[in-house]
Design an enzyme around this catalytic site. Structure first.
Site, PDB file in Angstrom:
ATOM      1  N   ASP A   1     -61.283  -1.780 -42.700  1.00  0.00           N
ATOM      2  CA  ASP A   1     -61.450  -1.471 -44.125  1.00  0.00           C
ATOM      3  C   ASP A   1     -60.130  -1.819 -44.805  1.00  0.00           C
ATOM      4  O   ASP A   1     -59.120  -2.061 -44.133  1.00  0.00           O
ATOM      5  CB  ASP A   1     -61.813   0.022 -44.293  1.00  0.00           C
ATOM      6  CG  ASP A   1     -62.283   0.355 -45.704  1.00  0.00           C
ATOM      7  OD1 ASP A   1     -62.505  -0.587 -46.512  1.00  0.00           O
ATOM      8  OD2 ASP A   1     -62.422   1.551 -46.020  1.00  0.00           O
TER       9      ASP A   1
ATOM     10  N   ARG B   1     -77.241  -2.512 -47.461  1.00  0.00           N
ATOM     11  CA  ARG B   1     -77.066  -1.295 -48.257  1.00  0.00           C
ATOM     12  C   ARG B   1     -78.351  -0.996 -49.037  1.00  0.00           C
ATOM     13  O   ARG B   1     -78.741   0.158 -49.195  1.00  0.00           O
ATOM     14  CB  ARG B   1     -75.888  -1.449 -49.247  1.00  0.00           C
ATOM     15  CG  ARG B   1     -74.510  -1.571 -48.601  1.00  0.00           C
ATOM     16  CD  ARG B   1     -74.055  -0.305 -47.906  1.00  0.00           C
ATOM     17  NE  ARG B   1     -74.039   0.851 -48.759  1.00  0.00           N
ATOM     18  CZ  ARG B   1     -73.025   1.199 -49.544  1.00  0.00           C
ATOM     19  NH1 ARG B   1     -71.924   0.487 -49.558  1.00  0.00           N
ATOM     20  NH2 ARG B   1     -73.081   2.292 -50.292  1.00  0.00           N
TER      21      ARG B   1
ATOM     22  N   GLN C   1     -72.577   3.963 -46.276  1.00  0.00           N
ATOM     23  CA  GLN C   1     -72.150   2.698 -45.663  1.00  0.00           C
ATOM     24  C   GLN C   1     -72.520   2.666 -44.185  1.00  0.00           C
ATOM     25  O   GLN C   1     -72.908   1.630 -43.644  1.00  0.00           O
ATOM     26  CB  GLN C   1     -70.635   2.528 -45.827  1.00  0.00           C
ATOM     27  CG  GLN C   1     -70.119   1.220 -45.265  1.00  0.00           C
ATOM     28  CD  GLN C   1     -70.622   0.002 -46.028  1.00  0.00           C
ATOM     29  OE1 GLN C   1     -70.500  -0.050 -47.233  1.00  0.00           O
ATOM     30  NE2 GLN C   1     -71.177  -0.978 -45.319  1.00  0.00           N
TER      31      GLN C   1
ATOM     32  N   ARG D   1     -70.285   9.672 -56.463  1.00  0.00           N
ATOM     33  CA  ARG D   1     -69.073   9.077 -55.869  1.00  0.00           C
ATOM     34  C   ARG D   1     -67.890   9.725 -56.554  1.00  0.00           C
ATOM     35  O   ARG D   1     -67.748   9.654 -57.784  1.00  0.00           O
ATOM     36  CB  ARG D   1     -69.027   7.563 -56.076  1.00  0.00           C
ATOM     37  CG  ARG D   1     -67.674   6.965 -55.714  1.00  0.00           C
ATOM     38  CD  ARG D   1     -67.671   5.467 -55.675  1.00  0.00           C
ATOM     39  NE  ARG D   1     -68.377   4.975 -54.496  1.00  0.00           N
ATOM     40  CZ  ARG D   1     -68.300   3.705 -54.056  1.00  0.00           C
ATOM     41  NH1 ARG D   1     -67.542   2.824 -54.678  1.00  0.00           N
ATOM     42  NH2 ARG D   1     -68.959   3.331 -52.983  1.00  0.00           N
TER      43      ARG D   1
ATOM     44  N   CYS E   1     -66.848  -2.958 -44.923  1.00  0.00           N
ATOM     45  CA  CYS E   1     -67.743  -2.421 -45.959  1.00  0.00           C
ATOM     46  C   CYS E   1     -67.629  -3.172 -47.274  1.00  0.00           C
ATOM     47  O   CYS E   1     -68.539  -3.089 -48.100  1.00  0.00           O
ATOM     48  CB  CYS E   1     -67.485  -0.927 -46.150  1.00  0.00           C
ATOM     49  SG  CYS E   1     -65.839  -0.528 -46.741  1.00  0.00           S
TER      50      CYS E   1
ATOM     51  N   HIS F   1     -67.915   8.221 -46.101  1.00  0.00           N
ATOM     52  CA  HIS F   1     -68.773   7.225 -46.777  1.00  0.00           C
ATOM     53  C   HIS F   1     -70.045   7.053 -45.937  1.00  0.00           C
ATOM     54  O   HIS F   1     -70.286   6.006 -45.337  1.00  0.00           O
ATOM     55  CB  HIS F   1     -68.000   5.903 -46.898  1.00  0.00           C
ATOM     56  CG  HIS F   1     -68.595   4.937 -47.871  1.00  0.00           C
ATOM     57  ND1 HIS F   1     -69.750   5.183 -48.577  1.00  0.00           N
ATOM     58  CD2 HIS F   1     -68.187   3.694 -48.263  1.00  0.00           C
ATOM     59  CE1 HIS F   1     -70.027   4.158 -49.354  1.00  0.00           C
ATOM     60  NE2 HIS F   1     -69.107   3.238 -49.189  1.00  0.00           N
TER      61      HIS F   1
HETATM   62  N1   CP Z   1     -68.784  -0.650 -49.668  1.00  0.00           N
HETATM   63  C1   CP Z   1     -68.959  -0.075 -50.867  1.00  0.00           C
HETATM   64  O1   CP Z   1     -69.194   1.119 -50.968  1.00  0.00           O
HETATM   65  O2   CP Z   1     -68.894  -0.924 -51.917  1.00  0.00           O
HETATM   66  P1   CP Z   1     -68.770  -0.483 -53.430  1.00  0.00           P
HETATM   67  O3   CP Z   1     -67.439   0.210 -53.608  1.00  0.00           O
HETATM   68  O4   CP Z   1     -68.827  -1.787 -54.200  1.00  0.00           O
HETATM   69  O5   CP Z   1     -69.900   0.430 -53.779  1.00  0.00           O
END
Ligand code: CP
Length: 302
Positions: A218, A286, A134, A104, A258, A131
């Site tokens: 989002d 997830r 997700q 990430r 998300c 992403h």
């Molecule tokens: N939706 C998501 O990726 O959550 P986090 O940032 O908690 O990993």
């Protein structure tokens, strides 16, 4: 054979993505029944987080454990990545020690750069551009609750950022129509939008949700944008998703986010109590969708 990577949804074929979504559902059922499934014994996933996370980290860490493998959490403060060790050197070192890497990072080219020199699978755990993990959970959630998403209408309301970009990719890969309502100042990147005929910008949130099967939003300020929060609140006024806005969608429409969410900003305080909201089922998926991804990339599908 060269390693497969999952940097965007476009790295997989539509058939592979459909298989992953179905497999996520199977893994969810096995988990609920308490049936052990440990095809990744002896395998290790390195997780590099340059930004904070709850869902992505826990899903990968718990997922590797449940599949019989192991996950190692690395953040810049705990690794030489934070002291300037080149990404390419890190990639070569990790490839000699672990079986897959999840990253990430705010800058998308950190992940693409890593994947370009990695001999083991690299997974995008979220960047400013995309992403994709997700979307696997979102597609699994829709399939579980409403059946195939192919041919359906999806409305994305809010910021034309990484989630919007991944929904644009998903529209093409999963075969749904996407309507996007964003302020003119926060539209998705033109190159991402241009690649998907089935995604189009509309003028208002009400136009986007009309007869939609799924409504998605989002946060208005994503990771790394906290200093723009006040300006963004002004820019996104009128783009809040509320139960009243959802009334313009189909009666059986679902709402997804998300998470984490900012109640009173992109969603009204009461939205998550609305029966159309499935955000916690989505978050739970997830785990199962990422287990399906790990299985696939590590060649452990049954
Ligand atoms: N939706 C998501 O990726 O959550 P986090 O940032 O908690 O990993």
């Amino acid at each position: 054979m060269d390693a497969r990577h999952f940097v965007t949804l476009n790295d997989f074929t539509p058939a592979e993505l459909a298989r992953l979504v179905a497999r996520g559902g199977e893994l969810k059922r096995l988990h609920a029944e308490g049936q052990p499934w440990r095809p990744l014994v002896g395998k290790t996933l390195a997780m590099v987080f340059q930004l904070s996370s709850t869902r992505t980290r826990v899903a990968f860490e718990a997922g590797m454990h449940q599949l019989g493998g192991h996950a190692i959490f690395l953040n810049p403060a705990d690794s030489q990545l934070g002291r300037g060790e080149p990404v390419a050197d890190t990639a070569r070192v990790l490839a000699g020690m672990v079986d897959a890497v999840m990253i990430r990072a705010l800058q998308h080219d950190v992940v693409t750069g890593f994947a370009a020199v990695s001999s083991i699978p690299v997974i995008n755990g979220m960047t400013a551009r995309f992403h994709p993990c997700q979307l696997l959970a979102d597609m699994q959630t829709f399939a579980e609750l409403r059946g195939p998403i192919q041919g359906r209408v999806v409305a994305f309301i809010g910021d034309g950022y990484n989630m919007c970009h991944s929904y644009i990719n998903a529209a093409r890969q999963f075969g749904f129509r996407l309507r996007i309502a964003t302020p003119p100042t926060h539209r998705p990147d033109a190159d991402v939008l241009a690649a998907a005929d089935c995604a189009r910008l509309v003028e208002t949130p009400a136009e986007a949700v009309e007869n939609a099967d799924l409504v998605v939003t989002d946060v208005w300020s994503s990771l790394g944008q906290d200093d723009e929060a006040q300006a963004r609140k002004r820019a996104f006024a009128g783009y809040q998703v509320t139960p009243t806005l959802l009334d313009g969608a189909k009666p059986e429409a679902l709402f997804m986010h998300c998470l984490p969410a900012h109640r009173g900003e992109e969603v009204s305080a009461d939205l998550f109590d609305d029966p159309r909201s499935v955000v916690f089922t989505e978050a739970g998926n997830r785990l199962h969708s990422q287990k399906a991804l790990l299985e696939f990339l590590l060649g452990a599908e049954p």
